[in-house]
Design a protein around this motif. Structure first.
Motif, PDB file in Angstrom:
ATOM      1  N   ARG A 115     -17.958  -1.509 -29.040  1.00 25.83           N
ATOM      2  CA  ARG A 115     -19.010  -0.796 -28.305  1.00 25.83           C
ATOM      3  C   ARG A 115     -19.414  -1.573 -27.051  1.00 25.83           C
ATOM      4  O   ARG A 115     -19.577  -0.994 -25.965  1.00 25.83           O
ATOM      5  N   ASP A 116     -19.565  -2.888 -27.179  1.00 25.36           N
ATOM      6  CA  ASP A 116     -19.917  -3.694 -25.997  1.00 25.36           C
ATOM      7  C   ASP A 116     -18.826  -3.625 -24.938  1.00 25.36           C
ATOM      8  O   ASP A 116     -19.114  -3.527 -23.735  1.00 25.36           O
ATOM      9  N   MET A 117     -17.580  -3.638 -25.361  1.00 25.18           N
ATOM     10  CA  MET A 117     -16.473  -3.556 -24.396  1.00 25.18           C
ATOM     11  C   MET A 117     -16.444  -2.205 -23.697  1.00 25.18           C
ATOM     12  O   MET A 117     -16.202  -2.119 -22.488  1.00 25.18           O
ATOM     13  N   LEU A 118     -16.707  -1.137 -24.454  1.00 26.00           N
ATOM     14  CA  LEU A 118     -16.723   0.192 -23.853  1.00 26.00           C
ATOM     15  C   LEU A 118     -17.860   0.328 -22.859  1.00 26.00           C
ATOM     16  O   LEU A 118     -17.693   0.910 -21.776  1.00 26.00           O
ATOM     17  N   GLU A 119     -19.029  -0.200 -23.200  1.00 25.26           N
ATOM     18  CA  GLU A 119     -20.162  -0.136 -22.278  1.00 25.26           C
ATOM     19  C   GLU A 119     -19.868  -0.918 -20.994  1.00 25.26           C
ATOM     20  O   GLU A 119     -20.225  -0.485 -19.896  1.00 25.26           O
ATOM     21  N   ALA A 120     -19.185  -2.054 -21.149  1.00 31.07           N
ATOM     22  CA  ALA A 120     -18.833  -2.838 -19.963  1.00 31.07           C
ATOM     23  C   ALA A 120     -17.811  -2.101 -19.103  1.00 31.07           C
ATOM     24  O   ALA A 120     -17.892  -2.112 -17.868  1.00 31.07           O
ATOM     25  N   LEU A 121     -16.840  -1.452 -19.734  1.00 28.15           N
ATOM     26  CA  LEU A 121     -15.854  -0.666 -18.980  1.00 28.15           C
ATOM     27  C   LEU A 121     -16.531   0.469 -18.227  1.00 28.15           C
ATOM     28  O   LEU A 121     -16.214   0.739 -17.055  1.00 28.15           O
ATOM     29  N   ILE A 122     -17.468   1.133 -18.861  1.00 25.35           N
ATOM     30  CA  ILE A 122     -18.178   2.239 -18.208  1.00 25.35           C
ATOM     31  C   ILE A 122     -19.018   1.719 -17.047  1.00 25.35           C
ATOM     32  O   ILE A 122     -19.141   2.370 -15.997  1.00 25.35           O
ATOM     33  N   ALA A 123     -19.581   0.508 -17.212  1.00 23.43           N
ATOM     34  CA  ALA A 123     -20.410  -0.076 -16.147  1.00 23.43           C
ATOM     35  C   ALA A 123     -19.584  -0.569 -14.958  1.00 23.43           C
ATOM     36  O   ALA A 123     -20.154  -0.913 -13.920  1.00 23.43           O
ATOM     37  N   PRO A 170      -9.879  -8.113 -17.989  1.00 22.57           N
ATOM     38  CA  PRO A 170      -9.632  -8.174 -19.428  1.00 22.57           C
ATOM     39  C   PRO A 170     -10.213  -9.421 -20.083  1.00 22.57           C
ATOM     40  O   PRO A 170     -10.663  -9.364 -21.237  1.00 22.57           O
ATOM     41  N   GLU A 171     -10.212 -10.548 -19.397  1.00 16.06           N
ATOM     42  CA  GLU A 171     -10.740 -11.777 -19.997  1.00 16.06           C
ATOM     43  C   GLU A 171     -12.247 -11.678 -20.195  1.00 16.06           C
ATOM     44  O   GLU A 171     -12.786 -12.149 -21.211  1.00 16.06           O
ATOM     45  N   VAL A 172     -12.937 -11.084 -19.224  1.00 16.79           N
ATOM     46  CA  VAL A 172     -14.391 -10.900 -19.363  1.00 16.79           C
ATOM     47  C   VAL A 172     -14.686  -9.923 -20.509  1.00 16.79           C
ATOM     48  O   VAL A 172     -15.600 -10.136 -21.309  1.00 16.79           O
ATOM     49  N   LEU A 173     -13.912  -8.862 -20.585  1.00 13.71           N
ATOM     50  CA  LEU A 173     -14.115  -7.881 -21.656  1.00 13.71           C
ATOM     51  C   LEU A 173     -13.831  -8.491 -23.020  1.00 13.71           C
ATOM     52  O   LEU A 173     -14.580  -8.257 -23.983  1.00 13.71           O
ATOM     53  N   ALA A 174     -12.776  -9.294 -23.123  1.00 13.76           N
ATOM     54  CA  ALA A 174     -12.452  -9.938 -24.393  1.00 13.76           C
ATOM     55  C   ALA A 174     -13.525 -10.939 -24.801  1.00 13.76           C
ATOM     56  O   ALA A 174     -13.722 -11.198 -25.990  1.00 13.76           O
ATOM     57  N   LYS A 206      -9.303 -13.052 -32.107  1.00 16.63           N
ATOM     58  CA  LYS A 206      -8.252 -12.177 -31.587  1.00 16.63           C
ATOM     59  C   LYS A 206      -8.307 -12.092 -30.063  1.00 16.63           C
ATOM     60  O   LYS A 206      -7.895 -11.082 -29.484  1.00 16.63           O
ATOM     61  N   ARG A 207      -8.789 -13.147 -29.420  1.00 14.38           N
ATOM     62  CA  ARG A 207      -9.015 -13.094 -27.977  1.00 14.38           C
ATOM     63  C   ARG A 207      -7.728 -12.789 -27.213  1.00 14.38           C
ATOM     64  O   ARG A 207      -7.713 -11.935 -26.315  1.00 14.38           O
ATOM     65  N   ALA A 208      -6.644 -13.445 -27.563  1.00 10.74           N
ATOM     66  CA  ALA A 208      -5.390 -13.223 -26.828  1.00 10.74           C
ATOM     67  C   ALA A 208      -4.919 -11.782 -26.973  1.00 10.74           C
ATOM     68  O   ALA A 208      -4.488 -11.146 -25.990  1.00 10.74           O
ATOM     69  N   GLU A 244      -4.619  -8.622 -23.944  1.00  7.65           N
ATOM     70  CA  GLU A 244      -3.465  -7.750 -23.733  1.00  7.65           C
ATOM     71  C   GLU A 244      -3.845  -6.281 -23.933  1.00  7.65           C
ATOM     72  O   GLU A 244      -3.411  -5.405 -23.180  1.00  7.65           O
ATOM     73  N   ALA A 245      -4.660  -6.010 -24.954  1.00  5.96           N
ATOM     74  CA  ALA A 245      -5.021  -4.623 -25.261  1.00  5.96           C
ATOM     75  C   ALA A 245      -5.942  -4.023 -24.205  1.00  5.96           C
ATOM     76  O   ALA A 245      -5.922  -2.808 -23.976  1.00  5.96           O
ATOM     77  N   LEU A 246      -6.760  -4.854 -23.571  1.00  3.47           N
ATOM     78  CA  LEU A 246      -7.732  -4.364 -22.585  1.00  3.47           C
ATOM     79  C   LEU A 246      -7.173  -4.329 -21.172  1.00  3.47           C
ATOM     80  O   LEU A 246      -7.893  -3.986 -20.233  1.00  3.47           O
ATOM     81  N   THR A 247      -5.930  -4.694 -21.017  1.00  3.83           N
ATOM     82  CA  THR A 247      -5.272  -4.602 -19.714  1.00  3.83           C
ATOM     83  C   THR A 247      -4.702  -3.200 -19.548  1.00  3.83           C
ATOM     84  O   THR A 247      -3.768  -2.805 -20.242  1.00  3.83           O
ATOM     85  N   GLY A 248      -5.308  -2.408 -18.677  1.00  4.65           N
ATOM     86  CA  GLY A 248      -4.876  -1.023 -18.511  1.00  4.65           C
ATOM     87  C   GLY A 248      -5.283  -0.468 -17.163  1.00  4.65           C
ATOM     88  O   GLY A 248      -5.475  -1.212 -16.179  1.00  4.65           O
ATOM     89  N   ARG A 249      -5.452   0.857 -17.099  1.00  4.18           N
ATOM     90  CA  ARG A 249      -5.825   1.556 -15.878  1.00  4.18           C
ATOM     91  C   ARG A 249      -7.021   2.457 -16.153  1.00  4.18           C
ATOM     92  O   ARG A 249      -6.931   3.684 -16.107  1.00  4.18           O
ATOM     93  N   PHE A 250      -8.126   1.823 -16.486  1.00  2.45           N
ATOM     94  CA  PHE A 250      -9.368   2.544 -16.787  1.00  2.45           C
ATOM     95  C   PHE A 250     -10.026   2.925 -15.469  1.00  2.45           C
ATOM     96  O   PHE A 250     -10.512   2.074 -14.726  1.00  2.45           O
ATOM     97  N   GLU A 251     -10.046   4.220 -15.154  1.00  3.91           N
ATOM     98  CA  GLU A 251     -10.544   4.700 -13.868  1.00  3.91           C
ATOM     99  C   GLU A 251     -11.930   5.315 -14.015  1.00  3.91           C
ATOM    100  O   GLU A 251     -12.476   5.408 -15.118  1.00  3.91           O
TER     101      GLU A 251
END
Length: 449
Positions: A188-196, A201-205, A215-217, A221-228
């Protein structure tokens, strides 16, 4: 010739002189009454007319039927259209029964009209050939409405989470492959940060909590994407809808608890004999409340116990035996006999809300070191997982019936070793010896030290 067997009639299998049947539709109902003919002894008078499905019209019908001395009114369970007829006619003091549409199907080869259907239903009613369906009392119907809406909203919230996961897949965000579930605080915190607007990816992790920090590493990798930006807007809508639905579910849960606590049959009894809402919760209580007694069964939570009480009620006199309740819930196979052959048919659909929660409870009980867990493990080896779960669900429903039929009874687990204690060791030994000898071996037994 074999000795004849006497079969007693059920309570509903009685011949009635004055009956009424209603073929239910959405906007109206075709009413048929059959009563003794006033001028022709031994004959019946059948009258058929149409009545609008409105409260005032059904009230007038109820007054008319009461004046006619109608002993029983039969309704066909057509969608939810039967409710206005059942509730209003019941309030008029009439004996109303709801029957399954499959039980009153018109005879083949005859014209299919509403008028003939209502006449056929009336003839079946006066001969006692219809089995009434279970319609709970008003307080349980009210509780059922709340519990079913909560179940529906819970499923809808799960669908919103699935839509959100699909949206993240479109944004190339694979966090669902790392986190156990999507509704954790870390996700939930990661999603809120993406929306903001955060995309690093390192900050989100770094927002991970608890065991997710290890599971930081994988998170990077999982948070590296194209979130527009359009992903952020849609994710915000879905999260708001999930939060709103969760609030409503919490409100419904509170209201369900209040309704159950207000039912006298569900209340406990304190050591000094005091009863009422909140009674029976102390360690020295004479009798715990119904939810507490059901909660003692392995696999049943307070949430599951609420659904069970909402679906079957607390008055077990509606089901003369536990077998009647199991049969109504469609948790036993249908027996089909033809000549010397006996086979089991399909169990049927039954109550979807009750069967759904019993399936979840059975799956949870199967993992425990209890009698129910051992029963699952014994059956699954030869019958498969689905039939084993149904067998455990049936056992749980039998336990529930006994607890509700005898409020003073408490659940006692037979233990995982129940079957082993009842095993005849000598017979089991003989069977193993016989099998080995059939394979050509000579068996010599030596007692273990």
């Amino acid at each position: 010739m074999t000795e004849p067997q006497e079969i007693e009639d059920e309570e509903h299998e009685q011949i009635l002189e004055r009956v009424c049947a209603i073929d239910v539709a959405k906007a109206s109902g075709m009413v048929c009454t059959r009563v003794p003919h006033p001028s022709r002894p031994g004959k019946r008078r059948t009258r058929v007319w149409e009545v609008a499905a409105t409260t005032n019209a059904v009230l007038d019908l109820g007054a008319h039927l009461a004046g006619e001395g109608i002993e029983k009114v039969t309704l066909e369970s057509t969608s939810d259209y039967w409710r206005i007829w059942f509730y209003v006619l019941e309030s008029c003091g009439l004996d109303v029964q709801l029957v399954n549409a499959g039980d009153i199907k018109n005879a083949p080869g005859r014209p299919k009209t509403d008028k003939l259907d209502s006449v056929w239903q009336a003839k079946l009613t006066e001969r006692g050939m219809l089995r009434p369906s279970f319609v709970p009392p008003a307080e349980i119907r009210r509780l059922r409405d709340y519990a079913r809406l909560r179940t529906d909203l819970t499923r809808e919230r799960a669908r919103h989470w699935q839509r959100l996961e699909k949206l993240l897949e479109d944004a190339l965000i694979k966090v669902s492959g790392v986190a156990s579930t999507m509704d954790t605080l870390s996700v939930r915190d990661m999603l809120e940060a993406l929306i903001a607007g955060e995309r690093d990816p390192e900050v989100l992790a770094g927002l991970a909590r608890g065991t997710m920090k290890a599971k930081r590493a994988a998170l990077i990798e999982a948070l590296t994407g194209r979130f527009e930006d359009h992903h952020a807007e849609l994710a915000r809508m879905l999260l708001d809808q999930i939060d709103f639905t969760g609030t409503r579910i919490t409100q419904l849960t509170t209201r369900i608890g209040e309704l159950i606590a207000a039912i006298p049959a569900a209340q406990g009894v304190d050591a000094d004999g005091t009863t009422g809402p909140g009674a029976g919760n102390g360690p020295d209580a004479a009798r715990p409340d119904a939810l507490t007694r059901l909660d003692e069964i392995p696999g049943i939570s307070a949430h599951g116990a609420q659904i069970i009480l909402a679906e079957i009620g607390l008055d077990m006199t509606r089901f003369p035996t536990a077998g009647h309740l199991v049969s109504w819930a469609k948790l036993c196979p249908r027996t089909i006999q033809s000549g010397a052959k006996n086979r089991s048919g399909k169990a049927g659909k039954g109550n979807p809300y009750l069967k759904g929660v019993l399936g979840e409870i059975a799956a949870a009980a199967a993992k425990t070191d209890t009698f129910l867990g051992e029963r699952y493990r014994r059956i699954v080896k030869r019958r498969g997982k689905l039939k084993a779960l149904v067998a455990v669900a049936r056992s749980i429903l039998v336990i529930i019936w006994h607890l509700l039929a005898r409020p003073a009874a408490r659940f006692h687990d037979l233990g995982a070793g129940y079957y082993d204690m009842r095993t005849d060791k000598n017979r089991k030994t003989r069977n193993h010896i016989r099998q080995l000898e059939a394979l050509g071996y000579t068996v010599t037994l030596t007692s273990a030290a």
